[in-house]
Write a protein that holds these residues in place. Structure first.
Motif, PDB file in Angstrom:
ATOM      1  N   LYS A   1     -36.586 -19.364  51.775  1.00  0.00           N
ATOM      2  CA  LYS A   1     -37.177 -19.432  51.047  1.00  0.00           C
ATOM      3  C   LYS A   1     -37.476 -18.568  50.059  1.00  0.00           C
ATOM      4  CE  LYS A   1     -37.752 -23.338  52.329  1.00  0.00           C
ATOM      5  NZ  LYS A   1     -37.170 -25.004  51.444  1.00  0.00           N
ATOM      6  N   ILE A   2     -38.642 -17.646  50.041  1.00  0.00           N
ATOM      7  CA  ILE A   2     -38.644 -16.768  49.173  1.00  0.00           C
ATOM      8  C   ILE A   2     -37.168 -15.390  49.132  1.00  0.00           C
ATOM      9  CG2 ILE A   2     -41.271 -17.155  49.285  1.00  0.00           C
ATOM     10  CD1 ILE A   2     -42.266 -14.793  50.608  1.00  0.00           C
ATOM     11  N   LEU A   3     -36.946 -14.999  50.221  1.00  0.00           N
ATOM     12  CA  LEU A   3     -36.120 -14.724  50.196  1.00  0.00           C
ATOM     13  C   LEU A   3     -35.047 -14.394  49.814  1.00  0.00           C
ATOM     14  CD1 LEU A   3     -37.234 -12.065  53.369  1.00  0.00           C
ATOM     15  CD2 LEU A   3     -37.856 -11.717  50.509  1.00  0.00           C
ATOM     16  N   ASN A   4     -34.503 -16.247  49.830  1.00  0.00           N
ATOM     17  CA  ASN A   4     -33.323 -16.477  49.521  1.00  0.00           C
ATOM     18  C   ASN A   4     -32.842 -16.740  47.927  1.00  0.00           C
ATOM     19  OD1 ASN A   4     -31.636 -18.735  49.454  1.00  0.00           O
ATOM     20  ND2 ASN A   4     -31.431 -19.707  50.846  1.00  0.00           N
ATOM     21  N   PRO A   5     -31.783 -16.498  47.251  1.00  0.00           N
ATOM     22  CA  PRO A   5     -31.402 -15.902  45.545  1.00  0.00           C
ATOM     23  C   PRO A   5     -31.127 -17.895  45.336  1.00  0.00           C
ATOM     24  CG  PRO A   5     -29.830 -14.350  46.757  1.00  0.00           C
ATOM     25  CD  PRO A   5     -30.649 -15.228  48.147  1.00  0.00           C
ATOM     26  N   LYS A   6     -31.440 -18.952  46.373  1.00  0.00           N
ATOM     27  CA  LYS A   6     -30.404 -20.059  45.912  1.00  0.00           C
ATOM     28  C   LYS A   6     -31.718 -20.583  45.690  1.00  0.00           C
ATOM     29  CE  LYS A   6     -26.679 -21.081  48.367  1.00  0.00           C
ATOM     30  NZ  LYS A   6     -25.594 -21.740  49.196  1.00  0.00           N
ATOM     31  N   PHE A   7     -32.709 -20.429  46.806  1.00  0.00           N
ATOM     32  CA  PHE A   7     -34.485 -21.079  46.221  1.00  0.00           C
ATOM     33  C   PHE A   7     -35.113 -20.030  45.429  1.00  0.00           C
ATOM     34  CE2 PHE A   7     -38.771 -20.264  47.236  1.00  0.00           C
ATOM     35  CZ  PHE A   7     -39.142 -21.327  46.990  1.00  0.00           C
ATOM     36  N   TYR A   8     -35.247 -19.539  45.525  1.00  0.00           N
ATOM     37  CA  TYR A   8     -35.722 -18.810  44.014  1.00  0.00           C
ATOM     38  C   TYR A   8     -34.894 -18.381  42.932  1.00  0.00           C
ATOM     39  CZ  TYR A   8     -34.343 -13.993  44.361  1.00  0.00           C
ATOM     40  OH  TYR A   8     -32.406 -12.882  45.080  1.00  0.00           O
ATOM     41  N   GLU A   9     -33.702 -18.791  42.640  1.00  0.00           N
ATOM     42  CA  GLU A   9     -32.720 -19.488  41.444  1.00  0.00           C
ATOM     43  C   GLU A   9     -33.460 -20.240  41.105  1.00  0.00           C
ATOM     44  OE1 GLU A   9     -28.924 -17.771  42.016  1.00  0.00           O
ATOM     45  OE2 GLU A   9     -29.441 -15.769  41.975  1.00  0.00           O
ATOM     46  N   ALA A  10     -33.008 -21.602  41.836  1.00  0.00           N
ATOM     47  CA  ALA A  10     -33.313 -22.603  41.536  1.00  0.00           C
ATOM     48  C   ALA A  10     -35.155 -23.209  41.024  1.00  0.00           C
ATOM     49  CB  ALA A  10     -33.205 -23.837  42.931  1.00  0.00           C
ATOM     50  N   ALA A  11     -35.573 -22.223  41.949  1.00  0.00           N
ATOM     51  CA  ALA A  11     -37.051 -22.209  41.605  1.00  0.00           C
ATOM     52  C   ALA A  11     -37.566 -21.792  40.291  1.00  0.00           C
ATOM     53  CB  ALA A  11     -38.349 -21.540  42.198  1.00  0.00           C
ATOM     54  N   LEU A  12     -36.938 -20.959  39.460  1.00  0.00           N
ATOM     55  CA  LEU A  12     -37.084 -20.485  38.113  1.00  0.00           C
ATOM     56  C   LEU A  12     -36.660 -21.012  37.292  1.00  0.00           C
ATOM     57  CD1 LEU A  12     -36.040 -16.575  39.322  1.00  0.00           C
ATOM     58  CD2 LEU A  12     -38.380 -17.393  38.599  1.00  0.00           C
ATOM     59  N   LYS A  13     -35.913 -21.385  37.855  1.00  0.00           N
ATOM     60  CA  LYS A  13     -35.013 -23.426  36.792  1.00  0.00           C
ATOM     61  C   LYS A  13     -36.304 -24.262  36.223  1.00  0.00           C
ATOM     62  CE  LYS A  13     -30.293 -22.191  37.447  1.00  0.00           C
ATOM     63  NZ  LYS A  13     -29.548 -22.622  37.993  1.00  0.00           N
ATOM     64  N   CYS A  14     -36.662 -24.415  37.398  1.00  0.00           N
ATOM     65  CA  CYS A  14     -38.095 -25.357  37.144  1.00  0.00           C
ATOM     66  C   CYS A  14     -39.019 -24.808  36.617  1.00  0.00           C
ATOM     67  CB  CYS A  14     -38.460 -26.077  38.811  1.00  0.00           C
ATOM     68  SG  CYS A  14     -37.263 -26.506  39.441  1.00  0.00           S
ATOM     69  N   GLY A  15     -39.840 -23.938  35.735  1.00  0.00           N
ATOM     70  CA  GLY A  15     -40.660 -23.485  35.004  1.00  0.00           C
ATOM     71  C   GLY A  15     -41.200 -22.502  35.529  1.00  0.00           C
ATOM     72  N   TYR A  16     -42.617 -23.660  34.995  1.00  0.00           N
ATOM     73  CA  TYR A  16     -43.501 -23.366  35.108  1.00  0.00           C
ATOM     74  C   TYR A  16     -44.273 -23.602  36.971  1.00  0.00           C
ATOM     75  CZ  TYR A  16     -48.531 -23.276  35.420  1.00  0.00           C
ATOM     76  OH  TYR A  16     -50.432 -22.968  35.580  1.00  0.00           O
ATOM     77  N   GLU A  17     -43.697 -24.703  37.059  1.00  0.00           N
ATOM     78  CA  GLU A  17     -44.544 -25.050  38.500  1.00  0.00           C
ATOM     79  C   GLU A  17     -43.336 -24.204  39.940  1.00  0.00           C
ATOM     80  OE1 GLU A  17     -46.661 -26.996  39.792  1.00  0.00           O
ATOM     81  OE2 GLU A  17     -47.132 -27.276  38.366  1.00  0.00           O
ATOM     82  N   GLY A  18     -41.478 -23.707  39.360  1.00  0.00           N
ATOM     83  CA  GLY A  18     -41.188 -23.317  39.707  1.00  0.00           C
ATOM     84  C   GLY A  18     -42.217 -21.698  40.693  1.00  0.00           C
ATOM     85  N   VAL A  19     -42.421 -21.106  39.306  1.00  0.00           N
ATOM     86  CA  VAL A  19     -42.645 -19.453  39.528  1.00  0.00           C
ATOM     87  C   VAL A  19     -44.575 -19.147  40.374  1.00  0.00           C
ATOM     88  CG1 VAL A  19     -44.134 -17.841  38.492  1.00  0.00           C
ATOM     89  CG2 VAL A  19     -41.953 -19.020  37.921  1.00  0.00           C
ATOM     90  N   ARG A  20     -45.146 -20.636  40.317  1.00  0.00           N
ATOM     91  CA  ARG A  20     -46.274 -21.752  40.728  1.00  0.00           C
ATOM     92  C   ARG A  20     -45.959 -21.616  42.175  1.00  0.00           C
ATOM     93  NH1 ARG A  20     -49.503 -25.217  43.144  1.00  0.00           N
ATOM     94  NH2 ARG A  20     -47.831 -27.058  42.893  1.00  0.00           N
ATOM     95  N   GLU A  21     -45.059 -22.453  42.502  1.00  0.00           N
ATOM     96  CA  GLU A  21     -44.294 -22.100  43.816  1.00  0.00           C
ATOM     97  C   GLU A  21     -43.730 -21.370  44.844  1.00  0.00           C
ATOM     98  OE1 GLU A  21     -43.788 -24.854  47.575  1.00  0.00           O
ATOM     99  OE2 GLU A  21     -44.432 -25.211  46.081  1.00  0.00           O
ATOM    100  N   ILE A  22     -43.305 -20.432  44.355  1.00  0.00           N
ATOM    101  CA  ILE A  22     -42.965 -19.026  44.662  1.00  0.00           C
ATOM    102  C   ILE A  22     -43.919 -17.994  45.416  1.00  0.00           C
ATOM    103  CG2 ILE A  22     -42.053 -16.768  44.369  1.00  0.00           C
ATOM    104  CD1 ILE A  22     -39.563 -18.051  42.750  1.00  0.00           C
ATOM    105  N   SER A  23     -45.140 -18.297  44.082  1.00  0.00           N
ATOM    106  CA  SER A  23     -46.020 -17.434  44.416  1.00  0.00           C
ATOM    107  C   SER A  23     -47.061 -17.829  45.445  1.00  0.00           C
ATOM    108  CB  SER A  23     -46.886 -17.718  42.818  1.00  0.00           C
ATOM    109  OG  SER A  23     -48.346 -17.187  43.099  1.00  0.00           O
TER     110      SER A  23
END
Length: 117
Positions: A40-62
């Protein structure tokens, strides 16, 4: 807490039963956290997809980083590489940091505070 109650002073083992697939496995808590961090948090596929989701994606990473910190403080089960790699990925990398700042500055601020703890 439990460690201090034991007469031998040893830290009790903690295990997780991973039943997310048909091939269930039992892992140590530290092993499960390493696996989850890498997938998850260290996987580029996860965080790149999360960043595409905008506000909620960044919240999920945090949120995932905050939960990881919780396992670190309560069980001491998180390896330093998780924080080092997450810091390099989200804070040191100017492009990702800017994307997070633009999409959810509060979540980025929460991540920085988590790293400072």
């Amino acid at each position: 807490v439990v460690e201090s109650l034991r007469k031998d002073g040893k830290k009790p083992g903690a295990y997780i039963a991973d039943t997310t697939t048909a091939n269930a496995q039992v892992r140590s808590l530290a092993g499960q956290i390493r696996l989850d961090s890498r997938t998850k948090i260290l996987n580029p596929k996860f965080y790149e997809a999360a960043l595409k989701c905008g506000y909620e994606g960044v919240r999920e990473i945090s949120k995932r980083l905050r939960y990881t910190m919780g396992w670190s403080t309560t069980a001491g089960a998180v390896d330093n590489f998780v924080y080092e790699d997450a810091n390099e990925t989200y804070i040191t990398d100017a492009d990702i940091r800017k994307q997070m700042l633009d999409k959810n500055p509060d979540a980025l601020r929460d991540m920085v505070q988590t790293f400072l703890e």
